[in-house]
Scaffold this motif. Structure first.
Motif: not given
Length: 428
Positions: A39-43, A48-49, A58-59, A157-158
């Motif tokens: 949880g220290r960073s996010a993609p 993400r795809p 799915t996204v 698609r996201g």
């Protein structure tokens, strides 16, 4: 204490990935996967795809796994009945639960797999590809166009904010338009029509008149080179109500002139040529460079083709003037804006005009430039024009002429060589 993104870890393990193998699959360092899971960073949005595919999600499903755990108040079931003996307490709890539902929707509406920086970068990439398309061979651009188009499809698609979704649809439409041009230049008209229909749907979703008008112009081109000149004229006219800026009105009117001239409708063709000149004089800011704009040189090249098709001495002389002006404008402009296809087309029109005047030396001079062009500069439309000229040179009136015999052999040999280098796996 459970990891902040324990569900992400569980999903990775469920599909058989270690942190190392997942990192390799999405081309990042293992420590990056560790930061995502802790949880220290996010993609990043563009990652993400690819991450979703690696996790067989799915996204949207991936976005759900990346959410922080909800608070106790937010975890109150939205549909669960609240039963209390004290009515006041019941109302407080109900209002709290009701606000939790609004909080859930706020998170949903705020979540996005893109940001404005990414949209700006995609815009820049599209502008670069559109500019390069004018002067670089199709084979060098096909994969870049396809890769970027598929990336935008994945983003769509996201989940995005409404203005971001509209922007992505505009980008997808432009990229489908570029793909239409690739298929058209290769003579793959079924594939071109498919791309153009997708581009139109994207333009509708984006609500963008400029893209609507431009797509109608490309669809007119497809019909023209399939010899359906009536449909080509109708599609050009159908785009005019959307032509609210830039050079697109001049493009559509020039396409209408060329199509109606091929139908033998002299009055409509001349009217459209004149209207295109008027539209040119009122051009506002151009939307995008390169293949998305309609330079004056190209307009004169189209006018030359239209006037030549009217098949009278007066109009042939005007066609020579128009085609010569197109060549002059292109050759005096920046090299990156010189359309090799339009230059070859204008020279072929001049060859046909000289043939109409019986000037075989003139035909030979103009045709030699076309025949000497590299194969990867010869589109399907240029090959089609060459075959048409070859048919004219085969008419009985030219029988016995040594120059014509030599020209026919040279044209036949050129047409036997493959034109554009076909990129592999062109979608149908």
């Amino acid at each position: 204490m459970a990891s902040k993104r324990s569900r992400l870890i569980q999903r990775r393990e469920a599909v058989g990935h270690t942190q190392e193998s997942l990192a390799e699959a999405v081309d990042v360092d293992r420590t990056t996967v560790g930061r995502w899971e802790s949880g220290r960073s996010a993609p990043q949005p563009w990652m993400r795809p690819k991450l979703a595919r690696a996790l067989k999600l799915t996204v949207d499903q991936l976005a759900d796994l990346l959410k922080a755990p909800t608070t106790a108040v937010e975890d109150v079931p939205r549909t669960a009945p609240v039963r209390r003996t004290n009515r006041d307490i019941d109302l407080v709890v109900a209002v709290t639960a009701d606000s939790a539902e609004s909080a859930w929707f706020l998170r949903f509406a705020s979540a996005s797999n893109v940001d404005d920086t990414l949209l700006e970068q995609i815009d820049a990439d599209i502008a670069r590809l559109a500019g390069d398309y004018v002067s670089r061979p199709v084979s060098e651009l096909f994969h870049d166009i396809g890769t970027l188009r598929r990336g935008v499809f994945d983003l769509l698609r996201g989940r995005q904010h409404p203005y971001q979704a509209s922007h992505l649809y505009l980008q997808a439409g432009r990229l489908c338009g570029l793909a239409t041009h690739v298929a058209l230049d290769l003579g793959q008209y079924t594939a071109a029509a498919t791309h153009s229909r997708t581009a139109w749907r994207c333009a509708e979703s984006a609500g963008h008149n400029g893209l609507r008008a431009w797509i109608r112009s490309v669809q007119s081109l497809i019909a023209y080179w399939q010899q359906d000149h009536r449909q080509a004229a109708e599609l050009a006219r159908a785009g005019l109500p959307y032509a609210d800026s830039g050079t697109i009105a001049a493009r559509l009117l020039s396409l209408e002139a060329r199509a109606t001239a091929a139908l033998g409708d002299t009055e409509s063709a001349l009217r459209a040529v004149e209207a295109a000149e008027t539209a040119r004089s009122t051009v506002a800011a151009v939307d995008l460079p390169g293949v998305f704009t309609f330079p004056e040189a190209k307009q004169w090249a189209y006018a030359g083709t239209a006037l030549l098709a009217l098949n009278s001495d007066r109009h042939v002389n005007h066609a020579i003037a128009a085609s010569s002006r197109a060549i002059s404008l292109y050759e005096s402009g920046p090299r990156q804006e010189q359309s090799s296809g339009d230059l070859l087309a204008a020279r072929l029109d001049l060859a046909n005009a000289h043939l109409a005047h019986g000037d075989l030396d003139g035909v030979q001079e103009k045709l030699s430039v076309v025949l000497d062009a590299a194969p990867d500069r010869r589109t399907a439309s240029i090959s089609s024009r060459l075959r048409a000229l070859s048919a004219r040179l085969s008419e009985p009136v030219y029988a016995g002429s040594p120059i014509v015999l030599s020209l026919r052999e040279n044209v036949r040999e050129a047409c036997s060589r493959p034109a554009l280098t076909n990129p592999p796996e062109l979608p149908q």
